[in-house]
Scaffold this motif. Structure first.
Motif, PDB file in Angstrom:
ATOM      1  N   GLU A 293       0.817  -1.222   0.000  1.00 42.79           N
ATOM      2  CA  GLU A 293       0.000   0.000   0.000  1.00 42.79           C
ATOM      3  C   GLU A 293       0.846   1.266   0.000  1.00 42.79           C
ATOM      4  O   GLU A 293       0.321   2.377  -0.065  1.00 42.79           O
TER       5      GLU A 293
ATOM      6  N   SER B 248       0.816   5.519   1.717  1.00 43.55           N
ATOM      7  CA  SER B 248       0.220   4.579   2.659  1.00 43.55           C
ATOM      8  C   SER B 248      -1.151   4.148   2.162  1.00 43.55           C
ATOM      9  O   SER B 248      -1.626   4.576   1.106  1.00 43.55           O
ATOM     10  N   HIS B 249      -1.820   3.327   2.977  1.00 42.16           N
ATOM     11  CA  HIS B 249      -3.176   2.857   2.668  1.00 42.16           C
ATOM     12  C   HIS B 249      -4.237   3.932   2.846  1.00 42.16           C
ATOM     13  O   HIS B 249      -5.374   3.776   2.388  1.00 42.16           O
TER      14      HIS B 249
ATOM     15  N   GLN C 247     -11.497   0.446   3.337  1.00 43.44           N
ATOM     16  CA  GLN C 247     -10.173  -0.179   3.272  1.00 43.44           C
ATOM     17  C   GLN C 247     -10.214  -1.634   2.818  1.00 43.44           C
ATOM     18  O   GLN C 247      -9.181  -2.200   2.445  1.00 43.44           O
TER      19      GLN C 247
ATOM     20  N   ASN D 160      -5.984  -0.159   8.526  1.00 42.85           N
ATOM     21  CA  ASN D 160      -5.223  -0.980   7.584  1.00 42.85           C
ATOM     22  C   ASN D 160      -5.353  -2.449   7.943  1.00 42.85           C
ATOM     23  O   ASN D 160      -5.378  -3.314   7.066  1.00 42.85           O
TER      24      ASN D 160
ATOM     25  N   ASN E 104      -0.048  -6.835   5.547  1.00 39.63           N
ATOM     26  CA  ASN E 104      -0.290  -5.564   4.872  1.00 39.63           C
ATOM     27  C   ASN E 104       0.908  -4.651   5.057  1.00 39.63           C
ATOM     28  O   ASN E 104       1.215  -4.244   6.183  1.00 39.63           O
TER      29      ASN E 104
ATOM     30  N   SER F 151       1.555  -1.425   5.034  1.00 39.38           N
ATOM     31  CA  SER F 151       0.619  -0.298   5.073  1.00 39.38           C
ATOM     32  C   SER F 151       1.209   1.024   4.624  1.00 39.38           C
ATOM     33  O   SER F 151       0.462   1.957   4.311  1.00 39.38           O
TER      34      SER F 151
END
Length: 458
Positions: A103, A110-111, A241, A272, A414, A416
């Motif tokens: 991400e 970032s996410h 998300q 996240n 993830n 993130s």
């Protein structure tokens, strides 16, 4: 080259719906409560959020369509790649297959833009001219500033936790580049900020304080043109998300993997983590054997030490009472470098998932996290954000466990966000200037005294 490292989806394969965990929980969620202890009505939230987002917040629909106007912006970086961490696997000597959803390729790194774009779009559709928000490490403030710039015609004001404001000046510059205004919190701009500064003039600030300031700035707009935007915690944020995990499912299938054995995300407010894990919790609820791990700092042990209670999301108690694991709204965190993981509470949906046994929680010290971040940077090449290193540290733990057990597990985590704006933290770690901090049980109990007399969730 004989091995495939990156797994991509075509832009046309980007999910067209978000997944809502709420209707699939084994036990119903406790409702948010107003000051009178009674469940909130959607109308009571109208001064803070636009009604189209409030509808998502309370929705019991499993699948919610992603409007084409949102997908047209998300496609700037989505679908994000799923990457096989071959080099990390080899360094660990593990039989586990480690995959990470990157991400960090978003414009803000970032996410966070996954929901920032959605929230800005829904606010613009509702006729809102200004958005206020808070930010910890600055990733959310950057993402919302970016989203408002993409949509045009929306002003963005960000209250940034003071310790991060001082530690991460480039985040402020990113917000300003996208047209946002960044203010150190607590500030003198709001009554909530002035009250805190009078009582604690040297406070490093907290997300709870910054939320109070952002909400106050929104609801006191005499023209009614301002709304508040939150980067985590709330149901509609978790919803937006889930595009992360939904893409990951398709990508794992392309790699010939039916399901991961372990899914990992770092936990601050929960967004996240929810993004990567909720689509797999759906499978778990329907019988799949999947271990889901949320990872947080020892210095902010919301999931691992806090009780499941009704609490406010902010210091000034301007938010409703939310059912969540909470260290108490008066919690002031240690100034660790994972600024996005310093929130006193956990998202109600994530809290419900932990309560119902759909996940487990781990706490990790920042020294182990930075060590994991350095190993990841040296093997996979990408410098991770301090928040993200918590997920990496847990993935490394699980990969080592798989080695001890001699099992070829599939681990998905993830990634993130990247850490290119967080190099001060790495410098302090490599210089031996960072200390581990475990939040004392006595402080938690002291904070929880403020909740005396509050309703208890089921």
């Amino acid at each position: 080259m004989t091995r495939q490292k990156k797994i991509y989806l075509e832009e046309s394969e980007m999910p067209k719906q978000w997944y809502n965990l709420a209707p699939d929980l084994p036990n119903p969620m406790n409702p948010p409560l107003g000051p009178d202890g009674k469940p909130l009505t959607p109308e009571m939230l109208a001064p803070v959020f636009p009604m189209n987002l409030i509808e998502q917040e309370v929705s019991q629909e499993r699948w919610i369509d992603i409007p084409e106007g949102i997908r047209e912006i998300l496609v700037q970086w989505r679908p994000s790649p799923l990457i096989r961490a071959y080099e990390l696997e080899e360094a660990l000597g593990t039989p586990a297959k480690i995959y990470y959803k990157n991400e960090g390729v978003s414009p803000a790194g970032s996410h966070k833009p996954n929901t920032a774009v959605a929230q800005a779009w829904y606010n613009k559709q509702f006729g809102i001219k200004k958005l206020t928000t808070e930010t910890g490490a600055g990733q959310w403030g950057s993402a919302l500033s970016y989203a408002c710039a993409q949509l045009g015609g929306i002003e963005c004001k960000v209250f940034m936790v003071r310790v991060s404001f001082d530690q991460k000046p480039f985040r402020k510059m990113m917000m300003q580049t996208w047209g946002g205004t960044c203010i150190a919190s607590p500030s003198t701009e709001t009554q909530a900020g002035r009250n805190i500064l009078e009582k604690y003039p040297d406070t490093p600030g907290s997300l709870g304080i910054a939320i109070s300031e952002a909400i106050e700035a929104a609801v006191t707009d005499p023209k009614g043109e301002t709304r508040y935007s939150l980067g985590s915690v709330l149901n509609h944020v978790m919803l937006h998300q889930t595009i992360i995990g939904l893409e990951a499912k398709k990508q794992l299938a392309k790699a010939g993997i039916k399901k991961p054995d372990i899914v990992i995300g770092c936990c601050g407010g929960g967004s996240n983590f929810a993004g990567i894990s909720f689509p797999f919790m759906y499978d778990k609820i329907h019988g799949e054997d999947i271990q889901v791990i949320g990872v947080e700092p020892y210095s902010c042990p919301t999931l691992t030490k806090a009780p499941f209670v009704y609490d406010h999301g902010d210091v000034a108690k301007m938010t409703p009472l939310l059912p969540m694991y909470s260290l108490g709204h008066s919690f002031i965190p240690a100034p660790i470098h994972a600024g996005g993981l310093r929130y006193h509470g956990m998202a109600p949906l994530v809290s419900a998932a932990l309560r119902d046994g759909l996940m487990e929680a781990q706490a990790v010290h920042q020294s182990e996290c930075f060590e994991a971040g350095l190993l990841f940077a040296k093997t996979e090449g990408i410098i991770p954000a301090p928040e993200t290193t918590h997920a990496i540290a847990s993935a490394i733990r699980e990969a080592k466990k798989a080695k001890e057990e001699g099992k070829e597990k599939v681990i998905l985590f993830n990634f993130s966000g990247h850490g290119l704006m967080d190099l001060v933290g790495y410098d302090k770690y490599m210089s031996g200037l960072l200390n581990d901090y475990e939040y004392p049980e006595s402080e938690i109990q002291n904070n929880l005294k403020d909740l005396k007399g509050y309703p208890q969730p089921k």
